[in-house]
Design a protein around this motif. Structure first.
Motif: not given
Ligand code: BEZ
Ligand code: FE
Length: 303
Positions: A49, A200-206
């Protein structure tokens, strides 16, 4: 310094500073390390991570240049830009809001009542108001930077079909503090999604949407400079701005006006036959006060 443990590493970090370190820098570095170390402990951050995070930051740097400010966007979608704004927003006067990456220095001057719409498609919108001090005094000679998207949701810098300063202008208020310009209604748009922040937006469903808005920077003698934006009451994204910029006092309305009622005294007077829209919004600046002392390790009750 030898044999530091996961409990003593934050203190050990602080002891590495030279005695001449600027007190404010020492404070910020110490608090940053404190929270960064606490984050690693709390999440039990793994090597994988940690490396993924490093790769993300490297990709953010790699896509950045003088036009593409991916780190600013990262700060925006984390709410850090909005938080810094709120920490330093005046208690009175119009709220500040995020600057965003599309402001252009040296936009051409536009007289009060001038037109930004030109030949662009869309209904005519008249935006007007008074720049005033918190006590109600109109501020003549205030300089306003204005910028917005076209009806396609793109800024001039994003659309090769547009002239470089399309929908960008600077205006100086007259004695009465009034500003006024005609334009079109900008559209909601997404923050740039083709880089690591988009991933990152996509990966966090935003979702990446911002409500439509008009940007202003207002500067007047003896007053705090205001960076803000105003949003229409009926925008679908008002309560889910991807960069957390909406405040109640920044909400305005596009009020429909019947044909044949366009007023005199504007660049487009006599040229608007159909229906048009009016936005009224006063920009209220607070007077400059003596700045509070900077927080440092010495004067702060940090936890
Ligand atoms: C903007 O308002 O133009 C904007 C703000 C933050 C991120 C991207 C765009
Ligand atoms: Fe914007």
């Amino acid at each position: 310094m030898r044999n530091v443990t996961s409990d003593t590493i934050t203190e050990a970090f602080l002891k590495t500073f030279g005695s001449e370190t600027n007190p404010r820098l020492a404070f910020i570095m110490e608090r940053f390390a404190h929270h960064l170390h606490a984050f690693a402990r709390e999440t039990n951050l793994t090597h994988e991570e940690w490396m993924r995070g490093i790769q993300f930051l490297e990709a953010t740097g790699a896509i950045s240049d003088d036009k593409r400010h991916e780190f600013v966007l990262l700060s925006d979608i984390f709410g850090l830009s909005a938080l810094v704004d709120m920490l330093h927003s005046p208690e009175d006067g119009t709220s500040s809001s995020v600057l965003g990456p599309f402001h252009q220095e040296n936009a051409p001057p536009l007289a009060v009542g001038g037109d930004l719409k030109k030949d662009n498609p869309g209904d005519v919108v008249l935006v007007e108001g008074i720049v005033k001090s918190v006590d109600g005094t109109p501020l003549g000679g205030a300089k306003i930077d204005i910028w917005q998207t076209a009806t396609n949701g793109l800024y001039a810098a994003q659309d090769e079909a547009m002239a470089p300063f399309e929908f960008h202008a600077t205006m100086v208020t007259g004695e009465d503090g009034r500003y006024a310009f005609t334009t079109v209604r900008p559209a909601p748009y997404t923050v740039p999604t083709d880089g690591p922040v988009g991933e990152l937006l996509e990966a966090t469903g935003r979702h990446p949407w911002r409500p439509s808005h008009l940007h202003f920077i207002v500067a007047a003698n003896g007053h705090r400079r205001l960076v803000t934006e105003v949003f229409p009451r009926d925008d679908a994204y008002l309560d889910e701005d991807a960069v957390f910029g909406v405040r109640d006092d920044l909400i305005m309305e596009y009020v429909p006006q019947p044909p044949g009622t366009f007023p005199a005294g504007l660049e487009l007077s006599g040229k608007v036959d159909g229906p048009w829209w009016k936005v009224s919004f006063d920009l209220v600046l607070c007077a400059l006060k003596t700045a509070a002392p900077e927080k440092t390790l010495e004067n702060c009750n940090a936890d």
